[in-house]
Scaffold this active site. Structure first.
Site, PDB file in Angstrom:
ATOM      1  CG  PHE A  51      -2.153  -0.863   1.027  1.00  0.00           C
ATOM      2  CD1 PHE A  51      -3.395  -0.298   0.803  1.00  0.00           C
ATOM      3  CD2 PHE A  51      -2.042  -2.247   1.038  1.00  0.00           C
ATOM      4  CE1 PHE A  51      -4.513  -1.099   0.622  1.00  0.00           C
ATOM      5  CE2 PHE A  51      -3.151  -3.054   0.848  1.00  0.00           C
ATOM      6  CZ  PHE A  51      -4.394  -2.472   0.642  1.00  0.00           C
ATOM      7  CB  CYS A  52       1.081   3.975  -2.469  1.00  0.00           C
ATOM      8  SG  CYS A  52       2.104   5.372  -2.960  1.00  0.00           S
ATOM      9  CG  PHE A  53      -0.369   7.524   0.519  1.00  0.00           C
ATOM     10  CD1 PHE A  53       0.071   8.792   0.850  1.00  0.00           C
ATOM     11  CD2 PHE A  53      -0.645   7.247  -0.804  1.00  0.00           C
ATOM     12  CE1 PHE A  53       0.222   9.772  -0.105  1.00  0.00           C
ATOM     13  CE2 PHE A  53      -0.504   8.220  -1.784  1.00  0.00           C
ATOM     14  CZ  PHE A  53      -0.066   9.489  -1.431  1.00  0.00           C
ATOM     15  CE  LYS A  80       4.101   7.612  -0.568  1.00  0.00           C
ATOM     16  NZ  LYS A  80       4.416   6.300  -1.175  1.00  0.00           N
TER      17      LYS A  80
END
Length: 224
Positions: free
Chosen positions: A132-134, A148
């Site tokens: 998951f990117c964030f 982030k």
């Protein structure tokens, strides 16, 4: 320092579904002749996954939202209350050949400066591995403290450079995008619309790639 001499700021007025948003970015990349900062919204909460991610391995962890596979890399992004944008540099522009790490760093350094809230670029001490990117800062993502606030996926190829980004967990002023565009380029042209040929190409890309289940599952499409 400005990255471009000229830039089109496309403030896409109407929200769109995930397939259209992905198709519009690709249409700009294919048919544009100057760099573009496209700012856009979603008709409903949407998940995007990176081009190389395995949907079946992610499915149990995703919310029950529409899911769209991006043409760019990176991880899972939840688009709900975020701010989304793309920096699109067609192949005819020399900046499209910028080294991948440098292009990511330069775009995000400019974004962090425009945020003007103590945001900085993530360094080695901030990095986390996760799908998951964030929750997983990558090198040169934008962080504020340990949080982030901006990440992106990139694709570079014969069509040029596509950088699809999301800004989260911050509030942006109404003039943020115009201010950032003015920092990115010496000359900024603002438009609310795509050309007729771009709209037609975006609709074709939507129908023959991004709206297809086989694109989502297997990265297959019906494009010639």
């Amino acid at each position: 320092m400005a990255l471009f001499d000229q830039l089109i700021l496309h403030l896409d007025a109407a929200p769109h579904d995930g397939a259209w948003n992905m198709a519009a970015d690709q249409a700009w990349l294919e048919l544009g002749d100057v760099p573009v900062l496209r700012v856009y919204r979603w008709t409903e909460p949407t998940v995007t996954i990176g081009y190389a991610q395995n949907l079946s391995k992610l499915a149990d962890a995703l919310p029950g939202w529409p899911v769209m596979r991006r043409w760019t890399g990176g991880g899972v992004v939840l688009h709900d209350n975020d701010f989304t944008y793309s920096v699109i540099v067609p192949a005819c522009h020399p900046w499209s050949q910028t080294n991948p790490l440098d292009s990511y760093r330069l775009i995000h350094a400019s974004l962090a400066s425009a945020l003007d809230d103590g945001s900085r670029l993530a360094g080695p001490e901030d990095l986390i591995e996760a799908p998951f990117c964030f929750v997983a800062p990558a090198m040169h993502d934008v962080v504020r403290g340990k949080v982030k606030v901006a990440g992106a996926g990139q694709r570079r190829g014969k069509l040029g450079l596509l950088h699809q980004g999301s800004v989260q967990q911050v509030m942006l002023e109404d003039d943020f995008w115009s201010r950032w565009a003015s920092a990115l380029a010496k000359d900024v042209v603002i438009t609310m619309e795509m050309t007729t040929s771009m709209l037609q190409r975006a609709e074709e890309l939507r129908a023959k790639r991004y709206a297809l289940t086989m694109w989502l599952n297997d990265r297959e499409d019906e494009l010639k």
